[in-house]
Design a protein around this motif. Sequence first.
Motif, PDB file in Angstrom:
ATOM      1  N   ARG A  60       0.813  -1.215   0.000  1.00 40.19           N
ATOM      2  CA  ARG A  60       0.000   0.000   0.000  1.00 40.19           C
ATOM      3  C   ARG A  60       0.848   1.266   0.000  1.00 40.19           C
ATOM      4  NH1 ARG A  60      -5.043   1.283   4.113  1.00 40.19           N
ATOM      5  NH2 ARG A  60      -5.645   3.286   3.176  1.00 40.19           N
ATOM      6  N   TYR A  61       1.963   1.215   0.712  1.00 41.31           N
ATOM      7  CA  TYR A  61       2.785   2.423   0.827  1.00 41.31           C
ATOM      8  C   TYR A  61       4.096   2.290   0.054  1.00 41.31           C
ATOM      9  CZ  TYR A  61      -0.552   3.370   4.527  1.00 41.31           C
ATOM     10  OH  TYR A  61      -1.708   3.573   5.229  1.00 41.31           O
ATOM     11  N   ARG A  62       4.035   1.570  -1.053  1.00 47.58           N
ATOM     12  CA  ARG A  62       5.231   1.456  -1.891  1.00 47.58           C
ATOM     13  C   ARG A  62       5.578   2.806  -2.507  1.00 47.58           C
ATOM     14  NH1 ARG A  62       0.810  -0.351  -4.379  1.00 47.58           N
ATOM     15  NH2 ARG A  62       0.486   0.016  -6.617  1.00 47.58           N
TER      16      ARG A  62
ATOM     17  N   GLU B 127      10.514  10.064  -5.537  1.00 47.16           N
ATOM     18  CA  GLU B 127      11.942   9.855  -5.720  1.00 47.16           C
ATOM     19  C   GLU B 127      12.404   8.715  -4.823  1.00 47.16           C
ATOM     20  OE1 GLU B 127      13.977  11.239  -7.855  1.00 47.16           O
ATOM     21  OE2 GLU B 127      12.345  12.434  -8.718  1.00 47.16           O
ATOM     22  N   ARG B 128      13.438   8.049  -5.234  1.00 48.96           N
ATOM     23  CA  ARG B 128      13.888   6.843  -4.545  1.00 48.96           C
ATOM     24  C   ARG B 128      14.200   7.098  -3.069  1.00 48.96           C
ATOM     25  NH1 ARG B 128      15.559   1.870  -5.790  1.00 48.96           N
ATOM     26  NH2 ARG B 128      17.153   0.873  -4.531  1.00 48.96           N
ATOM     27  N   PHE B 129      14.810   8.234  -2.758  1.00 51.21           N
ATOM     28  CA  PHE B 129      15.230   8.505  -1.384  1.00 51.21           C
ATOM     29  C   PHE B 129      14.313   9.500  -0.673  1.00 51.21           C
ATOM     30  CE2 PHE B 129      19.066   7.220  -3.700  1.00 51.21           C
ATOM     31  CZ  PHE B 129      19.428   6.117  -2.942  1.00 51.21           C
ATOM     32  N   GLU B 130      13.146   9.728  -1.211  1.00 54.21           N
ATOM     33  CA  GLU B 130      12.201  10.648  -0.586  1.00 54.21           C
ATOM     34  C   GLU B 130      11.368   9.909   0.457  1.00 54.21           C
ATOM     35  OE1 GLU B 130       8.269  13.325  -1.802  1.00 54.21           O
ATOM     36  OE2 GLU B 130       9.596  12.502  -3.348  1.00 54.21           O
ATOM     37  N   ASP B 131      11.272  10.475   1.657  1.00 55.37           N
ATOM     38  CA  ASP B 131      10.481   9.863   2.719  1.00 55.37           C
ATOM     39  C   ASP B 131       8.998   9.980   2.421  1.00 55.37           C
ATOM     40  OD1 ASP B 131      12.699   9.174   4.149  1.00 55.37           O
ATOM     41  OD2 ASP B 131      12.688  10.988   5.394  1.00 55.37           O
TER      42      ASP B 131
END
Length: 326
Positions: free
Chosen positions: A70-72, A77-81
Amino acid sequence: MRVKLLLTAGLGLLALIAAPAALAGNGGFAPVSPESPNAERIRDTWIFVSIFIVAIFVLVEVVLVTFIWRYRRRRRERFEDGPQVHGATSIELMWTVAPVVILFLIGGFVFYKLPGIADVPSASASGQDRLEVRVTGRQYYWQYEYPSGAVAIDRLRAPAGVPVRLAVTAPAEDVIHSWWIPALGGKIDAIPGTTTETWFQAERAGVYDGQCAELCGLEHAKMLASVEVLPAAEFNTWLAERESEGASSELGEEEWQGACAKCHGLSGEGGIAPLIAGSPVLTDPQALEEIVRNGRGEMPAVGSGWSEEQMDALIAYLRESPPSGS
């Protein structure tokens, strides 16, 4: 990513499906079928605790897979929280209170079952005379001594339906062993110089196998144990025969197989200990008694504390059936 998630979920589902089948067939996960009241209570405790373990495992895995899916990351961005959540008081209370309740339930159930596991039934409560047996663990055999003075090696005989109280110990010069017949209860340590107690009461005649459950040396794997439960009349007959002089050769064979052959080989061909077939020591009663009682070199005193009858039994057996070496 989607393929990995599906593969992970599929493997988890397969494990959950296979678990009941493995437990039903006792594929090493579940206790063996109990044959004594204390073993039955141990199994009940295992089942009760397992219910919580399985439930917690399933809950955690379902939540984990759900959150991963669900929260994939999607298009972030790859490193965005991801979004941060603060102050989930209800969740914090839940994961604090729930473990306390679970531990309370498990603890209460265990303490409820514990007296029936540890306490030996009295003779009056069972309606049968209680049998007392002294169990001595040695490298690498078990010795059973009955109140009448009868002795057996590695296989304990007991009457069906009668409580059997075991006083378990080991010689001061030996190491720690652990007597364990899974179908008849939990394991109990044989501690040098100390006596511990356990019990069983088997209603069904048969042979129940076990082993030493404490690593005790090179031949630990050969330190097997068994209990043969006999109808009362058959047990009384066996006990009377074992007490008689006519049983000395049978006892001698048990002593050879239990105390000697596990290191020297069944035919004296050698193993972790030297070949002894044809050794003059085997035909010299005095020399044999000296080495059995006191040991020699790296050989422990396997027969320290043996009675004269036990020594005579071993000597008689070796005279009748000397090891061939092959």
